[in-house]
Design an enzyme around this catalytic site. Structure first.
Site: not given
Ligand SMILES: NC(=O)c1ccc[n+]([C@@H]2O[C@H](COP(=O)([O-])OP(=O)(O)OC[C@H]3O[C@@H](n4cnc5c(N)ncnc54)[C@H](O)[C@@H]3O)[C@@H](O)[C@H]2O)c1
Ligand SMILES: O=P(O)(O)OC[C@H]1O[C@H](O[C@H]2[C@H](O)[C@@H](O)[C@@H](O)O[C@@H]2CO)[C@H](O)[C@@H](O)[C@@H]1O
Ligand SMILES: [Mn+2]
Length: 441
Positions: A170, A264
């Site tokens: 995102d 990033y």
């Molecule tokens: N791609 C993106 O742009 C983007 C944006 C925002 C968040 N994220 C990702 O989303 C994920 C969640 O972030 P968060 O900050 O809310 O973390 P969080 O720790 O609050 O939530 C993650 C959840 O996943 C669960 N979990 C871990 N391993 C698991 C498994 N094998 N099966 C099922 N559940 C499992 C944990 O228990 C936890 O409740 C992270 O990987 C974060 O990096 C990605």
């Molecule tokens: O440090 P965090 O946990 O607050 O955020 C890490 C994530 O940052 C990016 O996602 C952002 C996005 O860029 C922003 O627009 C907004 O909508 O929130 C997102 C989630 O925090 C990044 O793309 C993710 O991969 C990271 O996990």
């Molecule tokens: Mn990302």
């Protein structure tokens, strides 16, 4: 209109309530019949699950809502799995960030040694989850945004090449929203060209639907302010660390003023600045634990205590509409144009076919069709080749259990100064990740 069954994997995630509120707001575009949460931490998930059960009964009683730690229950009869798991949770994120800093190297969730450590933890869980999905709902699509998305995507390419998994981030969505404010447009008015890897890319064109190019005007603004805009885009990004990241984009732009950088890139182009501005005892994980996690879980507690969400509503993850856009594109063959992480195969003409790149795609019922981005300049190509090789080495190290390859991955990362430092960090990471990583030999 057809109604869909969705499971959110990582049901205990801090993002789950925002995604659920966003889904409720989009029911006219993407109708639901069932919504399930799945997590392997029952206690963490139940705190959000009990609160969301109240929300769902109040706002959408016709949708069957449940939460579970049982994979069979979670993955049976689902059309889409929205995956946002974090293997090792914040406890391990904190270590990913703090261990490299101890060695004078930046500590970041998805970039540098922290991202490599997180990748080594995520691959196994992600592959296991794909297998569960395919076992219980063979036609289901997984829309994955679990991090580190670049390494997860490469692992999927190698280990599950035929699975219906789409990896998406995102960050470009969020930054495009800021860009649209700069030129007083809406993101949906804009069509972009972009090339790179996940958390490592550049916009080369931003046009409106009539074909007018806005990149020069945006560039002038970013050269002065970075991506900081007057209008606040979301609450999370009011955190000082994020504001600093958006501001720093002006220094990224200065390195190649032709293109607009993904924020990033600061970790690769200015790692010394990042280290100088980091507190090894208080990193982003600590900010999130005291900020977003606390807010979300205390709100859940209040809703449960009150027995109602009236007067205490979860905030909608407005940025998260990209998930619905992607699900709709597949479900209704909308041919939406979106940035996805896909196998290159000539999309970037002078880059490796087997690299997972982030590029605009047209998405329909058969999945993404990447749009050709032509040739890229040598500076970006060299940076990308170095980074994509790091990502490939991590996946190979995971599969082969190879210490040597993981050491090479760390040594090759632009964020690490030498093989010596890489080895010292690696040895600490191995110790910290016992039980999460495969044994390395
Ligand atoms: N791609 C993106 O742009 C983007 C944006 C925002 C968040 N994220 C990702 O989303 C994920 C969640 O972030 P968060 O900050 O809310 O973390 P969080 O720790 O609050 O939530 C993650 C959840 O996943 C669960 N979990 C871990 N391993 C698991 C498994 N094998 N099966 C099922 N559940 C499992 C944990 O228990 C936890 O409740 C992270 O990987 C974060 O990096 C990605
Ligand atoms: O440090 P965090 O946990 O607050 O955020 C890490 C994530 O940052 C990016 O996602 C952002 C996005 O860029 C922003 O627009 C907004 O909508 O929130 C997102 C989630 O925090 C990044 O793309 C993710 O991969 C990271 O996990
Ligand atoms: Mn990302």
């Amino acid at each position: 209109m057809k109604k869909f069954s969705v499971v959110i994997a990582g049901g205990g995630s801090t993002y789950t309530p925002g995604i659920v509120m966003m889904l409720l707001d989009n029911l006219d575009r993407f109708p639901l019949r069932t919504l399930k949460l799945y997590d392997n931490d029952g206690e963490r998930q139940a705190m959000l699950g009990d609160a969301l059960d109240i929300v769902m009964r109040e706002k959408a009683p016709d949708i069957e809502f449940s939460f579970t730690t049982d994979p069979e229950e979670a993955f049976t009869d689902v059309d889409f799995c929205f995956a946002h798991i974090r293997t090792g949770k914040y406890e391990m994120r904190e270590k990913d960030e703090k261990i490299p800093l101890k060695h004078g190297v930046l500590g970041q969730e998805t970039c540098g040694p922290g991202g490599i450590a997180y990748g080594m933890r995520s691959i196994g869980d992600m592959i296991e989850m794909i297998d569960l999905m395919e076992k219980y709902s063979p036609d289901c699509w997984m829309l994955n945004y679990s991090n580190p998305a670049a390494i997860v995507a490469e692992a999927c390419r190698v280990l599950r090449p035929n699975s219906k998994v789409l990896n998406i981030c995102d960050m470009p969505v969020g930054t495009l929203r800021r860009i649209s404010h700069i030129i007083d447009k809406e993101p949906q008015d804009l069509e972009v060209r972009y090339f790179g890897l996940n958390h490592f890319g550049w916009w080369t064109s931003i046009k409106d639907k009539e074909g007018n190019e806005y990149l020069p005007a945006i560039r002038d603004y970013v050269a002065e302010h970075g991506y900081l805009t007057q209008k606040e885009v979301d609450t999370q990004h009011t955190d000082a660390s994020w504001q600093d990241t958006h501001k720093k984009a002006k220094d990224l732009l200065a390195v190649d003023p032709r293109f607009l950088p993904n924020t990033y890139l600061k970790y690769y182009l200015y790692p010394d600045y990042v280290v100088e501005h980091s507190n090894p005892d208080h990193t982003r994980a600590n900010e999130v634990i005291a900020g977003r996690e606390k807010t979300v879980f205390s709100m859940a507690k209040t809703i449960i205590e009150n027995g109602t969400s009236e007067g205490c509503e979860f905030e909608m993850g407005a940025h998260a509409t990209f998930v619905v856009d992607l699900a709709r594109a597949i479900a209704f063959n909308t041919h939406e144009r979106m940035l996805l992480i896909v196998e290159n195969n000539g999309t970037i003409a002078n880059f490796d076919d087997d690299a997972m790149v982030e590029v605009p795609c047209i998405v329909g019922s058969n999945g993404p069709e990447p749009l050709s981005q032509g040739k890229i300049p040598e500076f970006q190509r060299a940076l990308m080749y170095q980074q994509v090789t790091v990502e490939k080495l991590v996946v190979e190290a995971y599969i082969e259990g190879s210490y040597q390859k993981l050491w090479q991955a760390l040594t090759l990362s632009k964020t690490v100064p030498s093989a010596k430092v890489a080895k010292e960090i690696l040895d600490d990471l191995i110790e910290a990740n016992k039980g999460y990583w495969p044994e390395l030999h």
